[in-house]
Scaffold this active site. Structure first.
Site, PDB file in Angstrom:
ATOM      1  CE  LYS A 193      -1.815   1.491   4.097  1.00  0.00           C
ATOM      2  NZ  LYS A 193      -1.523   2.913   4.388  1.00  0.00           N
ATOM      3  CG  ASN A 194       2.400   2.666   3.572  1.00  0.00           C
ATOM      4  OD1 ASN A 194       1.208   2.896   3.389  1.00  0.00           O
ATOM      5  ND2 ASN A 194       2.927   2.523   4.782  1.00  0.00           N
ATOM      6  NE  ARG A 197      -0.638  11.840   7.189  1.00  0.00           N
ATOM      7  CZ  ARG A 197      -0.203  13.050   7.440  1.00  0.00           C
ATOM      8  NH1 ARG A 197      -0.991  13.922   8.019  1.00  0.00           N
ATOM      9  NH2 ARG A 197       1.008  13.406   7.108  1.00  0.00           N
ATOM     10  CB  CYS A 249      -5.222  10.604  11.578  1.00  0.00           C
ATOM     11  SG  CYS A 249      -3.669   9.825  11.879  1.00  0.00           S
ATOM     12  NE  ARG A 274       0.095   9.915   9.961  1.00  0.00           N
ATOM     13  CZ  ARG A 274      -0.220   8.814   9.308  1.00  0.00           C
ATOM     14  NH1 ARG A 274      -1.368   8.245   9.501  1.00  0.00           N
ATOM     15  NH2 ARG A 274       0.611   8.287   8.441  1.00  0.00           N
ATOM     16  CB  ILE A 302       1.444  18.323   5.805  1.00  0.00           C
ATOM     17  CG1 ILE A 302       0.487  19.514   5.868  1.00  0.00           C
ATOM     18  CG2 ILE A 302       0.686  17.023   5.843  1.00  0.00           C
ATOM     19  CD1 ILE A 302      -0.329  19.669   4.585  1.00  0.00           C
ATOM     20  CG  ASP A 303       5.840  20.794   9.961  1.00  0.00           C
ATOM     21  OD1 ASP A 303       5.355  19.645   9.930  1.00  0.00           O
ATOM     22  OD2 ASP A 303       6.803  21.093  10.681  1.00  0.00           O
ATOM     23  CG  LEU A 304       8.900  18.141   8.216  1.00  0.00           C
ATOM     24  CD1 LEU A 304       9.306  16.740   8.664  1.00  0.00           C
ATOM     25  CD2 LEU A 304      10.068  19.117   8.423  1.00  0.00           C
ATOM     26  CG  ASP A 347       3.111   1.509   9.665  1.00  0.00           C
ATOM     27  OD1 ASP A 347       2.668   2.338  10.476  1.00  0.00           O
ATOM     28  OD2 ASP A 347       3.189   1.740   8.437  1.00  0.00           O
ATOM     29  NE  ARG A 362      -6.842   3.958   6.209  1.00  0.00           N
ATOM     30  CZ  ARG A 362      -5.890   4.312   7.083  1.00  0.00           C
ATOM     31  NH1 ARG A 362      -6.128   4.286   8.363  1.00  0.00           N
ATOM     32  NH2 ARG A 362      -4.726   4.708   6.657  1.00  0.00           N
TER      33      ARG A 362
HETATM   34  C1  UD1 Z   1       4.202   6.866   6.394  1.00  0.00           C
HETATM   35  C2  UD1 Z   1       3.394   5.610   6.227  1.00  0.00           C
HETATM   36  C3  UD1 Z   1       2.838   5.146   7.566  1.00  0.00           C
HETATM   37  C4  UD1 Z   1       3.964   4.990   8.571  1.00  0.00           C
HETATM   38  C5  UD1 Z   1       4.813   6.256   8.641  1.00  0.00           C
HETATM   39  C6  UD1 Z   1       6.054   6.099   9.516  1.00  0.00           C
HETATM   40  C7  UD1 Z   1       2.501   5.906   3.991  1.00  0.00           C
HETATM   41  C8  UD1 Z   1       1.308   6.097   3.143  1.00  0.00           C
HETATM   42  N1  UD1 Z   1       2.288   5.897   5.315  1.00  0.00           N
HETATM   43  O1  UD1 Z   1       3.322   7.874   6.878  1.00  0.00           O
HETATM   44  O2  UD1 Z   1       2.188   3.897   7.359  1.00  0.00           O
HETATM   45  O3  UD1 Z   1       3.426   4.745   9.847  1.00  0.00           O
HETATM   46  O4  UD1 Z   1       5.272   6.623   7.313  1.00  0.00           O
HETATM   47  O5  UD1 Z   1       6.804   5.010   9.099  1.00  0.00           O
HETATM   48  O6  UD1 Z   1       3.600   5.714   3.507  1.00  0.00           O
HETATM   49  N2  UD1 Z   1       5.824  14.836  10.584  1.00  0.00           N
HETATM   50  C9  UD1 Z   1       5.885  16.193  10.834  1.00  0.00           C
HETATM   51  N3  UD1 Z   1       5.753  17.057   9.781  1.00  0.00           N
HETATM   52  C10 UD1 Z   1       5.558  16.625   8.501  1.00  0.00           C
HETATM   53  C11 UD1 Z   1       5.510  15.240   8.247  1.00  0.00           C
HETATM   54  C12 UD1 Z   1       5.644  14.353   9.316  1.00  0.00           C
HETATM   55  O7  UD1 Z   1       6.046  16.617  11.970  1.00  0.00           O
HETATM   56  O8  UD1 Z   1       5.448  17.450   7.580  1.00  0.00           O
HETATM   57  C13 UD1 Z   1       5.917  13.865  11.709  1.00  0.00           C
HETATM   58  C14 UD1 Z   1       4.594  13.119  11.904  1.00  0.00           C
HETATM   59  O9  UD1 Z   1       3.689  13.847  12.690  1.00  0.00           O
HETATM   60  C15 UD1 Z   1       5.071  11.844  12.571  1.00  0.00           C
HETATM   61  C16 UD1 Z   1       6.444  11.613  11.940  1.00  0.00           C
HETATM   62  O10 UD1 Z   1       6.842  12.851  11.388  1.00  0.00           O
HETATM   63  O11 UD1 Z   1       5.224  12.027  13.952  1.00  0.00           O
HETATM   64  C17 UD1 Z   1       6.469  10.515  10.899  1.00  0.00           C
HETATM   65  O12 UD1 Z   1       5.658  10.860   9.839  1.00  0.00           O
HETATM   66  P1  UD1 Z   1       5.955  10.451   8.328  1.00  0.00           P
HETATM   67  O13 UD1 Z   1       7.253   9.723   8.212  1.00  0.00           O
HETATM   68  O14 UD1 Z   1       5.759  11.670   7.496  1.00  0.00           O
HETATM   69  O15 UD1 Z   1       4.784   9.428   8.056  1.00  0.00           O
HETATM   70  P2  UD1 Z   1       3.769   9.412   6.857  1.00  0.00           P
HETATM   71  O16 UD1 Z   1       4.484   9.692   5.580  1.00  0.00           O
HETATM   72  O17 UD1 Z   1       2.566  10.206   7.199  1.00  0.00           O
END
Ligand code: UD1
Length: 419
Positions: free
Chosen positions: A22-23, A92, A116, A121, A123-125, A305, A397
């Site tokens: 999926k990912n 998301r 969620c 979670r 998306i600032d980065l 995960d 999902r």
């Molecule tokens: C992806 C996976 C999810 C997995 C996660 C961590 C997909 C579709 N989903 O989610 O299954 O659990 O990686 O291995 O691939 N963060 C920020 N700012 C940002 C982005 C992330 O602070 O802009 C933080 C998040 O809140 C979280 C951490 O970084 O605490 C990890 O998030 P991230 O690696 O981005 O996970 P996803 O890509 O959402």
């Protein structure tokens, strides 16, 4: 609302084939918007999240055709860069569309995916990365509009190796002017798969799998025929279920190289695991051993995960195990449910102290999120008596008919629809 009804206590045994990841599939589906010719993707699993992504792609004007696990997408006919709020809220991962839509149309409109079940979670980065490539970003309430007539390569350093932000920036940079370097990139196998896909359509990306990824912008993009990697979390879930039920299971079409940290922890717990090309065999006879300190962290460390599923195995171990969750703050929702099944688990800040018990007992429990739900299914398969898992849509999902997978291994599990 569907429920799973499980009569536990039967050791799983037999062979199953692992479906596509999926990912890996989600960002690659988004990336098809960059291709200049139709793209054929193989090993696309039948999952709720994937179907939502395909609906969004259709809404954007793409021509999408699914035949079994093969999906053909013609993104060249897409005519919109606005992801509707209704679909955005369903999943998301629609944030992945920001990078490709911005690169393709010079603008994109999405909505904050919001909180969620497993944590905030943010998306600032993602947004900072796109801004570094030259996008102007306007946020009005939950609406986000990014605009850039032309993106320009840049050096982007991530404070945290976010999987999604790394992928979004890679996709946005494919058609940018000049070179983009992502420093502190996430290293997950799904990112390597995205690089393989982007290069298959003609992009110039290297470094995925390390913490520095380089993208040289190009406009020379075509189509491709591409096979998605196997799902390492589905593989891991089946491995833990085999061990927790003290069964013997063979997984085909699996990639053990993506599961080194899980295999290491399970072996420490006394589980027998053999790997060879594309095959993983898992066998467990007696009670598992406790494992003193497991810390979830970005790849290649132990995956967040798999934290919930592993906790089920350790809740049946002889001794005390400690699992620390460092990636998401809200990821212990399964603990209360496991305790209702007889587990002895205490939360101390972001650590779970798991005191092994000889057995779990079936009862009615609720899946609060995808992996928590998978963990409760494993618990039900291992427990004495009947377990009813509610809110199965969370599990759908990420697992293609989880009940069929475990029933084919001899588990007594079935789905009941309330209509
Ligand atoms: C992806 C996976 C999810 C997995 C996660 C961590 C997909 C579709 N989903 O989610 O299954 O659990 O990686 O291995 O691939 N963060 C920020 N700012 C940002 C982005 C992330 O602070 O802009 C933080 C998040 O809140 C979280 C951490 O970084 O605490 C990890 O998030 P991230 O690696 O981005 O996970 P996803 O890509 O959402």
């Amino acid at each position: 609302m569907d429920k799973l009804v499980i009569e536990g206590g039967k050791p799983l045994s037999g062979t199953i084939r692992i479906h596509g990841a999926k990912n890996a599939a989600l960002p690659i589906l988004a990336a098809t918007l960059l291709a200049r010719e139709p793209v054929t993707l193989r090993n696309i699993p039948k999952l709720l999240d994937i179907e939502v992504m395909l609906d969004i792609m259709r809404d954007l004007g793409c021509a999408v055709l699914r035949r079994g696990d093969v999906v053909t997408i013609d993104g060249t006919v897409a005519d919109s860069s606005h992801v509707p709020e209704r679909l955005m809220r369903l999943m998301r991962s629609s944030v992945f569309l920001m990078g490709p839509l911005l690169a393709r149309f010079g603008e994109v409109q999405v909505y904050q995916p919001g909180g969620c079940a497993i944590g905030e979670r943010k998306i600032d980065l993602h947004l900072r990365g796109l801004a570094a490539l030259g996008a102007k970003i306007e946020e009005t309430g939950s609406r986000i509009v990014c605009k850039a007539a032309r993106l320009t390569g840049a050096e982007i350093s991530l404070d945290f190796p976010s999987v999604g932000a790394t992928e979004n920036i890679m996709m946005a940079a494919v058609m940018a002017d000049g070179r983009t370097t992502i420093i502190g990139a996430a290293r997950e196998p799904e990112i390597q798969d995205l690089q393989r896909f982007l290069n298959a359509i003609g992009a110039k990306v290297r470094g995925a799998g390390t913490d520095t990824i380089t993208v040289d912008g190009t406009d020379n993009l075509g189509g491709c025929d591409f096979q998605i990697i196997p799902d390492r979390i589905v593989t891991g879930t089946a491995m833990v279920a085999a061990a927790a039920t003290r069964g013997e299971v063979t997984l085909e079409g699996a990639e053990s190289a993506h599961l080194i940290s899980l295999i290491h922890v399970m072996r420490r717990a006394g589980v027998h695991i053999e790997t060879e090309d594309g095959i993983i065999r898992v066998g467990a006879k007696g009670r598992p051993r406790a494992v003193d300190r497991i810390v979830t962290s970005p790849y290649p460390a132990f995956p967040t995960d798999m934290q919930a599923q592993l906790m089920v195995l350790l809740s049946l171990a002889g001794g005390v195990s400690v699992i620390k969750e460092t990636v998401f703050e809200g990821r212990f929702k399964h603990v209360d449910e496991l305790c209702r099944m007889g587990a002895d688990i205490r939360i101390d800040l972001n650590s779970a102290i798991v005191r092994g018990v000889p057995r779990l007992y079936g009862t009615a429990v609720e899946a609060t999120d995808l992996r928590a739900g998978a963990a409760l299914v494993i618990a039900g398969l291992a427990a004495h008596g009947r377990t009813i898992v509610e809110q199965v849509h969370h599990i759908d999902r990420g697992y293609d008919e989880i009940e069929r997978m475990f029933a084919s291994l001899g588990g007594d599990i079935s789905r009941v629809s309330d209509g």
